[in-house]
Scaffold this motif. Structure first.
Motif, short mmCIF file in Angstrom:
data_model
loop_
_atom_site.label_atom_id
_atom_site.label_comp_id
_atom_site.label_asym_id
_atom_site.label_seq_id
_atom_site.Cartn_x
_atom_site.Cartn_y
_atom_site.Cartn_z
N LEU A 40 49.12 42.24 40.36
CA LEU A 40 50.36 41.95 41.04
C LEU A 40 51.50 42.36 40.12
O LEU A 40 51.61 41.86 39.00
CB LEU A 40 50.44 40.45 41.35
CG LEU A 40 51.67 39.95 42.08
CD1 LEU A 40 51.70 40.48 43.51
CD2 LEU A 40 51.69 38.44 42.07
N HIS A 42 54.57 41.71 39.52
CA HIS A 42 55.73 40.83 39.55
C HIS A 42 55.57 39.73 38.51
O HIS A 42 54.45 39.34 38.18
CB HIS A 42 55.89 40.21 40.95
CG HIS A 42 56.07 41.25 42.01
ND1 HIS A 42 57.28 41.81 42.31
CD2 HIS A 42 55.17 41.84 42.82
CE1 HIS A 42 57.12 42.72 43.26
NE2 HIS A 42 55.85 42.75 43.58
N GLU A 120 53.08 32.43 45.52
CA GLU A 120 54.51 32.76 45.56
C GLU A 120 55.29 31.60 44.97
O GLU A 120 55.28 30.51 45.52
CB GLU A 120 54.95 33.05 46.99
CG GLU A 120 56.43 33.39 47.11
CD GLU A 120 56.84 34.55 46.23
OE1 GLU A 120 57.58 34.30 45.23
OE2 GLU A 120 56.44 35.69 46.51
N ARG A 128 55.70 41.78 47.96
CA ARG A 128 55.00 41.83 46.67
C ARG A 128 54.06 43.03 46.65
O ARG A 128 53.40 43.32 47.64
CB ARG A 128 54.22 40.55 46.42
CG ARG A 128 55.08 39.29 46.35
CD ARG A 128 56.10 39.35 45.23
NE ARG A 128 56.75 38.06 45.01
CZ ARG A 128 57.61 37.85 44.02
NH1 ARG A 128 57.95 38.82 43.21
NH2 ARG A 128 58.16 36.66 43.87
#
Length: 136
Positions: A40, A42, A120, A128
């Motif tokens: 991911l 992020h 989240e 995302r």
């Protein structure tokens, strides 16, 4: 052989979301055996594997992580992006942003009750992006 694709997940509300089916549907055909690595991209969200049957588990995850890492702590100095931002970074570091799953007989070899969670941590995190690397 290695293949890599980018998967964009839509915006989810703050919380823990089961995204296994969504990710599988965006993958190309998988090799007979190998590994799937998901990253991911992020710093205020996470990926993890956990219970895929009872939604109350995801609710309890959210309650617990918010209790151990609360918002508006007086010692936070990184506050320009909102009260949920610094806690989101901490939660992301604790949960992590990647998972690796074995591929067996062309399918993800998850346990009976395992699913992939998008965690989240922002109130308005936006879409995302996940980099999926398939190694055979």
């Amino acid at each position: 052989m290695t293949e890599q694709i980018e998967i964009t997940l839509p915006q989810y509300r703050r919380g823990f979301h089961l995204v296994t089916r969504e990710i599988i549907n965006k993958l190309p055909p998988l090799p007979a055996k190998g590994l799937l690595h998901l990253l991911l991209q992020h710093t205020s969200a996470g990926l993890t594997l956990n219970e895929n049957a009872d939604p109350s588990v995801r609710h309890d995850f959210e309650s617990f992580i918010n209790k151990i890492i609360g918002e508006n702590q007086p010692y936070f100095t990184h506050t320009l992006e909102g009260a949920d931002d610094m806690p989101a970074h901490l939660k992301s570091s604790i949960i992590g942003q990647s998972v690796t799953i074995p591929i067996t007989n062309g399918q993800l070899n998850l346990g009976t009750w395992q699913g992939i969670y998008l965690c989240e941590f922002r109130n308005h995190g936006g879409c995302r992006t996940i980099i999926a690397t398939i190694i055979s």
